[in-house]
Design an enzyme around this catalytic site. Structure first.
Site, short mmCIF file in Angstrom:
data_model
loop_
_atom_site.label_atom_id
_atom_site.label_comp_id
_atom_site.label_asym_id
_atom_site.label_seq_id
_atom_site.Cartn_x
_atom_site.Cartn_y
_atom_site.Cartn_z
N ARG A 32 1.99 32.60 35.88
CA ARG A 32 1.68 32.28 34.48
C ARG A 32 0.61 31.19 34.51
O ARG A 32 0.20 30.74 35.56
CB ARG A 32 2.92 31.90 33.67
N GLY A 33 0.16 30.80 33.29
CA GLY A 33 -0.97 29.87 33.22
C GLY A 33 -2.24 30.70 33.13
O GLY A 33 -2.43 31.64 33.93
N ALA A 34 -3.10 30.36 32.17
CA ALA A 34 -4.24 31.24 31.85
C ALA A 34 -5.12 31.60 33.07
O ALA A 34 -5.35 32.78 33.33
CB ALA A 34 -5.07 30.61 30.73
N ARG A 86 0.00 40.29 28.74
CA ARG A 86 0.28 39.10 27.90
C ARG A 86 -0.90 38.94 26.94
O ARG A 86 -2.05 39.04 27.36
CB ARG A 86 0.46 37.84 28.75
N GLN A 113 8.24 24.57 31.44
CA GLN A 113 7.19 24.55 32.46
C GLN A 113 6.82 23.12 32.86
O GLN A 113 6.38 22.88 33.98
CB GLN A 113 5.91 25.25 31.95
N ASP A 145 -5.09 28.15 26.71
CA ASP A 145 -5.07 29.59 27.01
C ASP A 145 -6.25 30.31 26.39
O ASP A 145 -6.59 31.42 26.79
CB ASP A 145 -3.76 30.20 26.51
N LYS A 187 0.07 26.02 24.79
CA LYS A 187 1.52 26.13 24.70
C LYS A 187 2.08 25.51 23.42
O LYS A 187 1.64 24.43 23.01
CB LYS A 187 2.13 25.46 25.94
O1 MRU Z 1 3.26 30.54 28.94
P1 MRU Z 1 2.48 29.92 30.06
O2 MRU Z 1 3.34 29.15 31.02
O3 MRU Z 1 1.60 30.91 30.75
O4 MRU Z 1 1.55 28.88 29.32
C1 MRU Z 1 0.68 28.08 30.06
C2 MRU Z 1 -0.06 27.10 29.24
O5 MRU Z 1 0.10 27.01 28.04
C3 MRU Z 1 -1.09 26.27 29.93
O6 MRU Z 1 -1.23 25.03 29.31
C4 MRU Z 1 -2.44 27.00 29.87
O7 MRU Z 1 -2.32 28.30 30.36
C5 MRU Z 1 -3.50 26.30 30.62
S1 MRU Z 1 -3.28 26.51 32.35
C6 MRU Z 1 -4.45 25.67 33.20
#
Ligand code: MRU
Length: 358
Positions: free
Chosen positions: A53-55, A90, A201, A242, A253
């Site tokens: 996960r994470g963009a 996603r 997270q 994201d 988030k």
């Molecule tokens: O739902 P997630 O855990 O994928 O959400 C992640 C976030 O919101 C992060 O802040 C975002 O992806 C930036 S990651 C460098």
């Protein structure tokens, strides 16, 4: 970055197995499991279930998902369908679409035996580039932390939300990269880590990775940031994103917006760190960003270690209650002090973004 003193990246291609290796993030911080993804279907599942996960990491994983698709069947119809399924795995993080479209552009019209090699090189390039960009985000963001430290001459307290750490990227992280660079330079930093309900997270991933790098941090409930800001215990906020619109509005988030409001009220700098792959140049109105709604069980059940050190899930809500689990919100540009990118720091405006990237 390190886990138990060993350097890792979040994803890599295993030449021997011809598979993609990931760290299963649904098991952290209690178990460290490296998992193989062998097919595009397994890759899509890993993104959907948030094993990755994470963009930026979702983007990198999707790129390798395309490599798996090509390995399985290099028929153009299968590759196209796989790209569509990956994009839909996603909805909010734009890096996913960006990476799949970049892969499709590279693969279009290639019928030769070389298609797998070309796909693998492009996926590796996407990940290498992300690592380089995140490192530069760190070097650029470091200047802000240095400025605060030079004025304050004592520990810089930084609040972050969710995990925009190295686990959310290929390496370094976005929001955490300036923090890692400051720490390496000997600047004392302490991080307030928002727990980030419902999936935690912040607690499970950000605090974990900061601990492994020896960086002082304290987990706080998501509602604690406001009073800490009022007390003068927060010098700056840094979060990830994201999807950043060309208007400078930032989707991140759920809960990020409320932190930005509190920071604005308390005149605390609120920065967003991002690689350019997170910019959505097409969507003009933030209300058009698809906001992921996840299963409400992520709210009503909580997971942790039981008294026998076994992972256990328990129900914490009344059985008859309904729950709504929106995963992201949007922080309007007016609350953002600056965007920390691989090319430098700019204002959260269309003019500044265009000047930097177009
Ligand atoms: O739902 P997630 O855990 O994928 O959400 C992640 C976030 O919101 C992060 O802040 C975002 O992806 C930036 S990651 C460098």
């Amino acid at each position: 970055m390190k886990i138990e003193n060993k350097e890792y990246k979040t994803i890599w291609f295993d030449e021997g197995n011809q598979s993609v290796k990931i760290i299963d993030q649904t098991k952290l911080p209690h178990q460290f499991i490296i998992k193989d993804l062998n097919t595009v279907k397994e890759t899509i599942n890993a993104i959907k279930t948030m094993e990755v996960r994470g963009a930026p990491l979702i983007g990198g994983t999707a790129a390798y998902g395309m490599v798996m698709a090509v390995k399985e069947n290099n028929d153009p119809n299968f590759i196209k369908k796989s790209s569509e399924d990956l994009i839909q795995s996603r909805p909010t993080a734009i890096n996913l679409k960006w990476a799949v479209e970049r892969m499709m552009k590279k693969l279009s019209g290639i019928k030769s035996e070389d298609i797998f090699k070309i796909a693998l090189k492009e996926a590796n390039d996407i990940c290498d580039e992300d690592e380089k960009f995140c490192k530069n985000i760190g070097l650029n963001g470091l200047t802000i932390i240095e400025d605060i430290y030079n004025k304050k001459k004592s520990t810089v307290n930084i609040l972050t939300h969710c995990n925009a750490g190295w686990l959310a990227t290929i390496n370094w992280g976005t929001a955490t990269s300036p923090i890692y660079h400051a720490h390496k330079k000997g600047i004392p930093v302490h991080i307030w880590v928002d727990e980030t309900r419902p999936r935690n997270q912040g607690a499970n991933l950000t605090s974990f990775e900061l601990n492994e790098e020896g960086i002082a941090n304290t987990i706080i409930a998501d509602n604690t940031g406001g009073i800490l800001m009022q007390r003068g215990d927060v010098d700056m906020c840094i979060v990830g994103t994201d999807r950043t619109l060309s208007t400078g509005d930032v989707c991140n988030k759920i809960g990020t917006y409320l932190k930005a409001l509190a920071a604005h009220d308390n005149k605390i700098p609120f920065y967003v760190a991002l690689p350019s792959s997170t910019i959505d140049w097409d969507t003009k109105n933030f209300k058009d960003i698809p906001i992921e709604e996840r299963n409400s069980k992520e709210l009503s059940y909580i997971e942790g270690l039981d008294e026998n050190n076994k992972i256990k899930k328990i129900l914490i809500y009344p059985k008859k209650s309904k729950a709504l689990n929106l995963a992201f919100d949007v922080t309007p540009a007016k609350y953002i002090s600056g965007l920390i990118t691989e090319k430098g720091i700019c204002e959260a405006t269309n003019e500044a973004l265009k000047k930097m990237f177009k």
